[in-house]
Scaffold this active site. Structure first.
Site, PDB file in Angstrom:
ATOM      1  CB  VAL A  77      39.615  42.926  36.476  1.00  0.00           C
ATOM      2  CG1 VAL A  77      40.517  43.062  37.688  1.00  0.00           C
ATOM      3  CG2 VAL A  77      40.282  43.505  35.236  1.00  0.00           C
ATOM      4  CB  CYS A  78      39.624  38.220  39.874  1.00  0.00           C
ATOM      5  SG  CYS A  78      39.175  37.650  41.524  1.00  0.00           S
ATOM      6  CB  VAL A  79      35.586  41.532  42.391  1.00  0.00           C
ATOM      7  CG1 VAL A  79      35.070  40.237  42.989  1.00  0.00           C
ATOM      8  CG2 VAL A  79      35.277  42.689  43.325  1.00  0.00           C
ATOM      9  CB  ALA A  82      40.449  44.027  41.325  1.00  0.00           C
TER      10      ALA A  82
END
Lengths: 130, 138
Positions: A77-79, A82
């Site tokens: 998941v892209c930080v 997110a």
């Protein structure tokens, strides 16, 4: 073939979230390798374990978690995406002083470099979006 | 898949207006991070995506950050191929003059300043897409 998958839409709102899951399952069944699945934009919402869809409907997040466990695939998941949307793991929650985390089993939070690397390392990068 | 010396051709395809959705901003974030990987990078702007490069953007009234100045520094990240589809400009009554001036310094030509924006036809863009290893569509 070594495949990477990018998921750009959230679950239930857009069919592309389902299509990405079905594609990944089908690719694994056919014996392809899935190097990584990268969740971006609202796609990060596929990784929350707090979703409670109706009993008679599919649970997309649970299916991803099961797939990750069965086939040992890397769900990232892209930080940045997110953080905007309130998807946190334990470390992120601590770092930003939030009172809980909601990431589902089998998912991990990391940076956009993981997407570019997946593109470089894989034979194909397949994008699921609106 | 062709992969000369480990370098792949990445094209970022931008099809949406800059502010109605977050796609344009988050696409630009990928482009900036991706620049660190020393790949062959180009950007394509078509459909409402051509508005992302429009000159004189002012977002005060909608309370969002105006990120359009970032396109002007892409040259510093060695990103200097910004393809804009001619048909999309024309359909919206726009010309090259309506877009920001975006320049880069050509290291192979005595650092001469050159425009990064290249207006191409849909057919040319199709051929460019066909050459890519990776097409990321936003």
């Amino acid at each position: 073939m070594k495949l990477a998958v990018m998921v750009n839409e959230g679950p239930y709102q857009h069919q592309s979230a389902d299509s990405a899951l079905q594609f990944t399952k089908a690719a694994l069944e056919k014996g392809h390798e899935v190097f990584r699945v990268f969740f971006y934009h609202d796609g990060v919402n596929n990784g929350t374990r707090f979703g409670v869809p109706p009993q008679d409907d599919r649970n997309i997040t649970v299916q991803w978690s099961e797939l990750a466990e069965q086939h040992n695939i890397d769900l990232v998941v892209c930080v940045a995406a997110a953080q905007r949307r309130g998807l946190l793991d334990e470390n992120e929650a601590k770092r930003h002083g939030k009172d809980g985390n909601n990431i589902a089993n089998g998912f991990r939070i990391s940076g956009l470099g993981q997407l570019i690397e997946a593109g470089i390392q894989s034979d194909r990068l397949v994008v699921f979006g609106d | 898949m062709e992969n000369e010396g480990g370098i792949k051709k990445f094209m970022y395809v931008n099809r949406k207006a800059p502010y109605g959705t977050i796609y344009a901003l988050e696409s630009l974030e990928v482009v900036l991070i991706g620049a660190a990987f020393d790949q062959d990078v180009s950007l394509a702007f078509l459909d409402d995506g051509v508005y992302q490069l429009a000159k004189g953007q002012d977002t005060k009234g909608i309370g969002m950050k105006n990120f359009s100045p970032i396109y002007k520094v892409l040259g510093d990240y060695d990103i200097n191929k910004l393809y804009v589809e001619k048909e999309s400009l024309e359909a919206r009554g726009l010309t090259l003059d309506d877009l920001q001036e975006i320049m880069y310094e050509d290291e192979d030509d005595d650092w001469e300043e050159k425009p990064s924006i290249r207006v191409v036809s849909a057919a040319e863009l199709r051929d460019l897409m066909d050459e890519q290893d990776i097409v990321l569509s936003f």
